[in-house]
Design a protein around this motif. Structure first.
Motif, PDB file in Angstrom:
ATOM      1  N   MET A 176      -7.901  -2.565   1.845  1.00  0.00           N
ATOM      2  CA  MET A 176      -7.385  -1.202   1.833  1.00  0.00           C
ATOM      3  C   MET A 176      -7.723  -0.491   0.523  1.00  0.00           C
ATOM      4  O   MET A 176      -8.021   0.702   0.505  1.00  0.00           O
ATOM      5  N   GLU A 177      -7.691  -1.241  -0.577  1.00  0.00           N
ATOM      6  CA  GLU A 177      -8.080  -0.656  -1.867  1.00  0.00           C
ATOM      7  C   GLU A 177      -9.543  -0.201  -1.827  1.00  0.00           C
ATOM      8  O   GLU A 177      -9.892   0.877  -2.327  1.00  0.00           O
ATOM      9  N   ILE A 200       0.831  -1.204   0.000  1.00  0.00           N
ATOM     10  CA  ILE A 200       0.000   0.000   0.000  1.00  0.00           C
ATOM     11  C   ILE A 200       0.864   1.252   0.000  1.00  0.00           C
ATOM     12  O   ILE A 200       0.545   2.249  -0.664  1.00  0.00           O
ATOM     13  N   VAL A 211      -4.831  -6.260   1.366  1.00  0.00           N
ATOM     14  CA  VAL A 211      -4.602  -5.256   0.321  1.00  0.00           C
ATOM     15  C   VAL A 211      -5.907  -4.885  -0.349  1.00  0.00           C
ATOM     16  O   VAL A 211      -6.184  -3.693  -0.603  1.00  0.00           O
ATOM     17  N   TYR A 224       0.408   3.939  -2.791  1.00  0.00           N
ATOM     18  CA  TYR A 224      -0.145   5.214  -2.329  1.00  0.00           C
ATOM     19  C   TYR A 224       0.855   5.840  -1.366  1.00  0.00           C
ATOM     20  O   TYR A 224       0.723   5.723  -0.138  1.00  0.00           O
TER      21      TYR A 224
END
Length: 491
Positions: free
Chosen positions: A255-256, A184, A252, A188
């Motif tokens: 979080m996306e 992440i 992941v 980002y």
């Protein structure tokens, strides 16, 4: 026949019954008052109810199961992990009952802090990464008490893993969390993008920080959103807890989806996938306490009602668990109808008050302390080291009352209670040991019959009249005798 009539006509009525006198009038008044008094006493006894008590083998009409209604408050047990379990000597063992149990978050003063806490749905075994990549074990930022508030308010989304190094589940999550944090961060960049930030907190090093966020099980993944994480009057951040799979891909993807939810709620709904993120994330408890209310049904055999911290994918520090609690209500048997409840209030002198013996009592895990809010604050703040279970031993006996109103049957369960603190190496619990008696107490209301009442009234009238007549006769003859003696003296 003529002779009988002649004999009757020759009867002479005693003079004491035909001559008016002041003493006779007074005696008549006294007799009338005595009749009224005795009649009132007899009427009161006729209207009153007596009871007979017997002990018989339990022939309960409510079957082989017993209903237990309860309402407990645990100031230091989070609703996130609070579990109600039942077991018995026949092998029944039901864990984490939710269908008939409700949970509400409360603060240390037992005040509610929000809505009903929604337990997460039952899931299969949480998935973890099978292989550990040693090169990716340092990807998450380390939060401390000094920098936590700064970063929690800086990024739109902050995901934090609260863990303990000794915890088995924390160890299994660690490689996945570190790898997901690294992925992440590369996608980002916090400095360039700044929409999401992943970190971790070692609760063995930052105990105050974890306590402030009501962390009671390890690991606990919390998601903080900028703008909604303002401290409230209760001193907490509004946040969510993640309960989904703990492998790298799932973390992941979660979080996306969180990032995708930032522009608008509609985009979030459109981008959710088969992971069902809404089932994986739920609001975290806003306070460290929990009020548990509801009912369970158990077999009428010796058993246990247990309240404890339970999770299939978390570890607990037994030395930090505090099972202090307040019993607001604990009763057994079917709920009474309003009519039966009114009868129950009338029958309290017969059955006593032992059907609610524990109601309103507080129990804490330290013998030298009383039960007040100040002491609760000390316990919750960790000033007292507690590693003990609260044990309640209840002996339950059924009482049935057959009332005189249409032979209505009132059923009530009475119990004796003995409480103690039990120290052990296991996770502390609040345990209610249930011992049901095979016998029951039968109380039958009884009332005198109307024929018995009429017979006694007639006996009162006749008896008072007879006694008054005898007294009047004695008094009249005494007065006559005294007059004759006085006349004899004068001559």
């Amino acid at each position: 026949m003529v002779k009988i009539v002649t004999d009757i006509l020759k009867l002479k009525i005693p003079r004491d019954l035909t001559e008016a006198s002041l003493s006779g009038a007074g005696l008549s008044i006294v007799a009338a008052l005595a009749m009224v008094f005795l009649f009132g006493m007899e009427l009161s006894e006729y209207l009153s109810v007596t009871t007979s008590t017997s002990v018989i083998v339990d022939k309960s009409s409510d079957g082989d199961f017993l209903r237990i209604d309860f309402n407990f408050s645990f100031p230091a047990l989070s609703c996130e992990f609070a579990s109600v379990d039942v077991s018995d000597v026949l092998g029944t063992n039901r864990l984490n009952l939710t269908k008939t149990v409700r949970k509400f978050t409360i603060d240390s003063n037992l005040r509610p802090t929000g809505y009903e806490f929604q337990s997460r749905p039952a899931t299969n075994v949480i998935k973890h990464d099978e292989k550990v990549d040693e090169e990716s074990l340092e990807g998450a930022f380390v939060f401390t008490s000094d920098n936590f508030d700064k970063y929690a308010h800086q990024f739109p989304i902050t995901a934090v893993n609260f863990y303990a190094p000794w915890c088995y589940w924390s160890q299994r999550l660690r490689p996945s969390w570190e790898k997901a944090a690294k992925i992440i961060r590369e996608r980002y960049d916090p400095e360039m993008d700044g929409r999401i930030f992943l970190g971790k907190v070692d609760c063995t090093q930052e105990a105050d920080l974890c306590r402030r966020h009501h962390i009671q099980g390890y690991p606990s993944i919390r998601i903080f959103r900028k703008g909604s994480d303002i401290r409230s009057d209760h001193g907490h951040h509004e946040h969510e807890s993640y309960y989904g799979d703990r492998d790298t891909d799932s973390l992941v993807q979660t979080m996306e989806n969180l990032i995708a939810s930032l522009p608008s709620e509609s985009q979030k709904l459109a981008l959710e996938d088969k992971l069902n993120v809404e089932n994986a994330k739920r609001a975290a408890p806003s306070a460290g306490g929990c009020r548990i209310e509801g009912y369970v049904r158990v077999k009428k055999v010796p058993g246990n009602l247990i309240v404890s911290a339970r999770s299939d994918a978390h570890s607990f520090d037994a030395s930090q668990m505090n099972m202090s609690h307040v019993v607001h209500h604990l009763s057994f048997g079917r709920k009474l109808t309003p009519r039966a409840m009114s009868d129950l209030k009338r029958l309290i002198p017969y059955i006593g008050n032992s059907h609610d013996r524990l109601n309103g009592l507080s129990f804490i895990n330290e013998r030298d302390l009383g039960a007040n809010i100040t002491e609760y604050l000390l316990l919750i703040a960790g000033c007292i080291d507690l590693h003990a279970s609260m044990e309640h031993y209840l002996q339950i006996v059924k009482t049935e009352v057959i009332t005189r109103k249409d032979y209505q049957l009132v059923e009530e369960y009475e119990y004796t209670a003995h409480s103690s603190v039990a120290h052990s190496l296991h996770i502390p619990v609040a345990r209610f040991h249930l011992e049901l008696s095979p016998m029951q107490v039968l109380i039958t209301e009884q009332q005198k019959s109307f024929s018995h009442f009429i017979t006694n009234v007639c006996a009162i009238i006749g008896g008072v009249f007879t006694v008054a007549g005898i007294a009047e006769s004695i008094l009249h003859n005494t007065i006559r005798l005294m007059k004759k003696v006085e006349l004899g003296k004068n001559f």
